[in-house]
Design an enzyme around this catalytic site. Structure first.
Site, mmCIF file in Angstrom:
data_model
loop_
_atom_site.group_PDB
_atom_site.id
_atom_site.type_symbol
_atom_site.label_atom_id
_atom_site.label_comp_id
_atom_site.label_asym_id
_atom_site.label_seq_id
_atom_site.Cartn_x
_atom_site.Cartn_y
_atom_site.Cartn_z
ATOM 1 N N ASP A 1 37.736 43.541 78.118
ATOM 2 C CA ASP A 1 38.706 44.638 78.250
ATOM 3 C C ASP A 1 39.520 44.578 79.526
ATOM 4 O O ASP A 1 40.431 45.370 79.709
ATOM 5 C CB ASP A 1 37.981 45.989 78.199
ATOM 6 C CG ASP A 1 37.242 46.289 79.494
ATOM 7 O OD1 ASP A 1 36.645 45.348 80.056
ATOM 8 O OD2 ASP A 1 37.273 47.439 79.945
ATOM 9 N N CYS B 1 56.735 32.009 42.768
ATOM 10 C CA CYS B 1 55.400 31.426 42.696
ATOM 11 C C CYS B 1 55.149 30.583 43.930
ATOM 12 O O CYS B 1 56.008 30.433 44.804
ATOM 13 C CB CYS B 1 55.245 30.573 41.437
ATOM 14 S SG CYS B 1 56.277 29.073 41.461
ATOM 15 N N ASP C 1 31.856 40.619 77.694
ATOM 16 C CA ASP C 1 32.035 41.031 79.086
ATOM 17 C C ASP C 1 31.161 42.261 79.306
ATOM 18 O O ASP C 1 30.919 43.043 78.377
ATOM 19 C CB ASP C 1 33.509 41.362 79.322
ATOM 20 C CG ASP C 1 33.743 41.965 80.697
ATOM 21 O OD1 ASP C 1 33.329 41.354 81.693
ATOM 22 O OD2 ASP C 1 34.321 43.073 80.749
ATOM 23 N N CYS D 1 57.603 27.876 44.834
ATOM 24 C CA CYS D 1 58.794 28.330 45.574
ATOM 25 C C CYS D 1 58.501 28.390 47.072
ATOM 26 O O CYS D 1 59.305 27.927 47.891
ATOM 27 C CB CYS D 1 59.219 29.718 45.093
ATOM 28 S SG CYS D 1 59.689 29.808 43.356
ATOM 29 N N ASP E 1 39.593 39.171 82.088
ATOM 30 C CA ASP E 1 39.077 38.596 80.849
ATOM 31 C C ASP E 1 40.158 37.846 80.071
ATOM 32 O O ASP E 1 39.842 37.131 79.122
ATOM 33 C CB ASP E 1 38.503 39.694 79.943
ATOM 34 C CG ASP E 1 37.317 40.413 80.568
ATOM 35 O OD1 ASP E 1 36.534 39.736 81.239
ATOM 36 O OD2 ASP E 1 37.196 41.635 80.397
#
Length: 829
Positions: A639, A13, A438, A16, A643
């Site tokens: 990409d 649970c 971008d 724990c 960047d």
């Protein structure tokens, strides 16, 4: 600092997981700990002062087990000898449940059927209440032995000062059993006159509590297994064996033995076992499992292939470049697992409650029993109320509320080509206020081409200017440089290009080199103006190109501009739609680019973007993103290598999958399909996941806030409402199941939208002449090449092809495409 994943055993649970977290966090040198109850895993970030062994020891001292996790290891999932996925944990629970039910049925008949409703029993038993009591004792004891893990785990946790859910169940069931056993001893002293004491036995409650909790654990385990389906399906994509060429002969080896540089073959219909390069053969490959794109991709010598994709038609011979967990598929699996194993910030609420939940419930149970005894009620009644409090309390629901939703959400994303690296990324993406895009490769295709060549020096021709420009750009990696080189290649000018020496990059401006003893510079207008080379005539030409959305590249020889080459990068087909969707989501969209303002504004107008930040050097992008963060949560989409700083600086960095490795490594979300529409989809999925987590947390808190007072008997004086321990145990079992089931609803979440005018149309063509899979491939390729066709499905047996259209395409165009491929279209509907 290094980060390592561990498998943790013994957790039942959220209490724990809280104890494990506390034990590991106390180690000097550990900076971050994330414990996940759903996957029974833990991710720890620590320095050189700590080792993996130290961490495992800390977990063991807390009363649990820990081992370094293997890659691609999912919770309770193992791979059988035949390569199939099996769930041993759920099977074990089912065995325990079946055995418990077999013993529970006669126990319930004795305790409820005979005692309460006088159902018939053999005379020797019916006349002997002590024998009935002893039978109940034996049956319930056997049920407790079968489910002894609740007692061993529960009482061990008490001795360690860290009580958990097992403690509540063990105390509830154990108290009922011990009290009932005492009553049986009292019955033995009274003999046959003790029949009335049978009503004071709670053996059936002791056994029923354990059985119902086991039912809940079984449902919970089964449902949690469903949440890992996305990972299981990804794991199943990779074949178990590979056909490898060794010593001139083809042999079949387990895929784990495949090594980089091995030559392997793939027959039609087989899955590709590793990332590699085609050495020989022609075929089409279905890569939809990785990219989500339905149309097959042509493969020829030199083409890349990826593990988990399906070779459809031809026979391919390939060289392995990345194998096993290093493949693209392996990295995707790791990303999904890491997202599922990490912890979202919203989970901190449940963590704080979980740390004190079980001790608080134990205290409430003691107070409840004591209060009813003081109120004058009999001991059996007070015990029943205390036991009900223990067994209705459910820390599991709190602990599962967040991780199950994160697991399912990240799985849905992976299925659609949207990969969240962490749970934090999945949560934060939906909180975005600003989306920064971008331009090159994100809004636009990133494949610029030369559109215009303007010569100023009358002694030069367009070809001679293009030769000089190609020589200069030959050593540059910039996309615009590649466009110039491609234009020269298309005109067959590369062979006659003069050699460029002393090449030098001008960061943020361009490049220079010495060609035929003269310094040649290729740069933007701002740099040429700084050097004093710009004239009104040149400025006017450059502004004209820029206003048309083209990028003017200025080339100078010595101190004079000799010409301009205009390069254009067109926007992607779905950019306008994607940006419209982002705005519909209430987001502010900003385009960030190093291009000049005129070019940027032209692209922005086409894409529907109102806000543009242009003329930004690579090092300045991060500063722009940081500035925007003061105005709201920022998602950066890019990409390129330039960047990467901005992606890391943003609240959430989203990398286009076809971009550079550095951009992908710097981001927290990866779009495999390189489509901007997936940005909106990622945000929708995040918002739906967070909404689901809120629902789960509300249910978990609401259930406990109502259930515990009801079990304690708070509503008895006013409304006469009471709750038996058995009903409490059933409610506890169902609470966790409800939370997990609610999370599974995310599998049906719609993260893509389609406007009415964009609804896809399907058309079916009946085609004669198709004989084999190669014919099928030819027809697929022919129809797939028609503008407006998004998906093609060819059925050889039924001699038909079904095409899915994103725009209206006439029947005649489709039938002509089939005819040109060499087949006979009979009809199109």
């Amino acid at each position: 600092m290094k980060t390592q994943k561990f498998k943790v055993t013994g957790m039942t649970c959220s209490a724990c997981s809280s104890h494990v977290h506390k034990a590991v966090s106390q180690l000097a040198g550990v900076t971050e700990v994330q414990v996940n109850l759903l996957t029974n895993s833990m991710i720890v970030t620590f320095d050189d002062n700590v080792t993996g062994e130290n961490i495992c020891e800390a977990v063991m001292h807390a009363g649990y087990g820990a081992t370094p996790a293997e890659k691609n290891e999912t919770k309770s999932v193992t791979v059988a000898n035949d390569g199939s996925i099996e769930d041993k944990h759920t099977k074990t629970i089912i065995y325990r449940l079946v055995a418990s039910l077999i013993l529970l049925l006669p126990l319930m008949y004795l305790s409820m059927g005979h005692v309460m409703w006088s159902w018939p029993l053999p005379d020797f038993l019916a006349r002997n209440p002590v024998a009935i009591g002893l039978c109940q004792l034996l049956l319930s004891a056997m049920v407790m032995i079968i489910n002894q893990r609740f007692f061993t785990g529960g009482f061990k946790s008490v001795l360690r000062g860290a009580p958990n859910m097992d403690t509540l169940v063990a105390l509830g069931s154990g108290a009922s059993f011990i009290y009932s056993t005492a009553v049986v001893f009292k019955m033995t002293a009274m003999g046959r006159d003790s029949h009335h004491l049978l009503h004071g036995l709670y053996f059936e409650s002791a056994a029923m509590i354990l059985t119902l909790i086991t039912v809940g654990k079984m449902l919970e385990s089964y449902s949690k297994g469903k949440t890992t389906n996305a990972i299981k399906k990804l794991m199943d994509l990779t074949p178990k064996t590979a056909h490898v060429i060794r010593d001139g002969a083809e042999i079949t080896v387990p895929v784990q033995e495949l090594r980089r540089g091995d030559i392997f073959t793939v027959r039609p219909g087989e899955n590709i076992p590793a990332d590699g390069v085609v050495v020989d053969g022609l075929s089409t490959v279905n890569e939809s499992a990785l990219t989500g794109e339905s149309l097959p991709v042509d493969k020829a010598p030199g083409g890349e292939v990826f593990a988990g994709t399906v070779n459809q038609h031809g026979f391919l011979t390939c060289e392995a470049m990345r194998v096993n967990t290093d493949t693209t598929l392996g990295q995707i699996i790791e990303m999904v697992e890491n997202a599922a194993s990490s912890k979202a910030p919203i989970a901190k609420i449940a963590d704080k409650v979980s740390g004190i939940f079980v001790p608080a419930v134990l205290l409430i149970a003691v107070i409840t029993g004591t209060a009813w005894l003081i109120a004058g009620r009999e001991f059996g009644f007070a015990l029943a109320r205390a036991v009900s409090v223990l067994v209705i309390s459910c820390p599991c629901a709190l602990g599962l509320a967040t991780p199950v939703a994160i697991m399912v959400g990240s799985g849905v994303g992976a299925k659609n080509g949207v990969l969240f690296k962490t749970a934090t990324a999945l949560e934060q993406t939906g909180k975005a206020d600003i989306v920064v895009l971008d331009k090159t490769g994100t809004v636009t295709k990133g494949e610029p081409t030369v559109t215009d060549i303007y010569v100023l020096d009358e002694s030069n021709s367009t070809d001679s200017l293009l030769k000089v420009a190609a020589s200069l750009e030959m050593k540059s990696e910039h996309p615009l440089a590649k466009a110039v080189i491609k234009a020269a290649r298309d005109r067959n000018l590369l062979d006659g290009c003069p050699e460029a020496i002393l090449f030098e990059a001008l960061p943020g401006h361009g490049v220079s080199a010495v060609i035929e003893d003269r310094t040649i510079v290729g740069s933007n207008g701002a740099y040429m103006a700084e050097q004093g080379y710009m004239t009104p005539e040149i400025q006017a030409v450059g502004d004209k190109y820029a206003s048309e959305g083209k990028t003017p590249l200025y080339f100078s020889r010595g101190d004079k501009i000799i010409g301009i080459i205009a390069v254009a990068d067109t926007i992607k087909e779905d950019s306008s739609k994607a940006i419209a969707e982002l705005r519909q989501l209430g987001l502010r969209v900003v385009m960030l680019t190093g291009d000049n303002n005129n070019t940027a504004q032209a692209i922005a107008r086409q894409a529907g973007i109102d806000e543009v930040v242009s003329d930004v050097l690579p090092g300045e992008k991060e500063a722009v993103v940081t500035g925007l963060k003061a105005e709201g949560k920022v998602v950066m989409v890019g990409d390129g290598i330039n960047d990467a700083p901005a992606l890391m600086s943003a609240d959430v960095g989203i990398a286009i999958g076809a971009g550079s490795d550095i951009a992908i490594d710097s981001s927290s979300v990866v779009l495999m399909k390189s489509s901007l529409c997936d940005v909106a989809a990622a945000i929708r999925l995040s918002r739906k996941t967070i909404r689901n987590i809120h629902q789960n947390l509300f249910w978990a808190f609401f259930y406990n806030c109502i259930g515990i007072p009801l079990a304690a008997g708070v509503f008895i004086p006013a409304f006469g409402l009471t709750l038996s321990p058995m009903i409490g145990a059933a409610a506890m079992s169902l609470s966790s199941f409800c939370v997990v089931t609610n999370a599974l609803r995310l599998n049906f979440a719609k993260i893509y939208i389609m406007n009415k005018e964009e609804k896809k149309m399907t058309k079916t063509l009946i085609i004669e002449g198709m004989m084999c899979v190669r014919c099928q491939a030819h027809v697929e390729k022919a129809l797939g090449g028609v503008a407006g066709v998004e998906k093609v499905t060819v059925d050889l047996k039924k001699k038909k092809a079904v095409v899915e259209l994103s725009q209206d395409v006439s029947d005649q165009v489709l039938m002509e495409a089939v005819s040109e491929a060499g087949y006979e279209p009979k009809s199109c509907k």
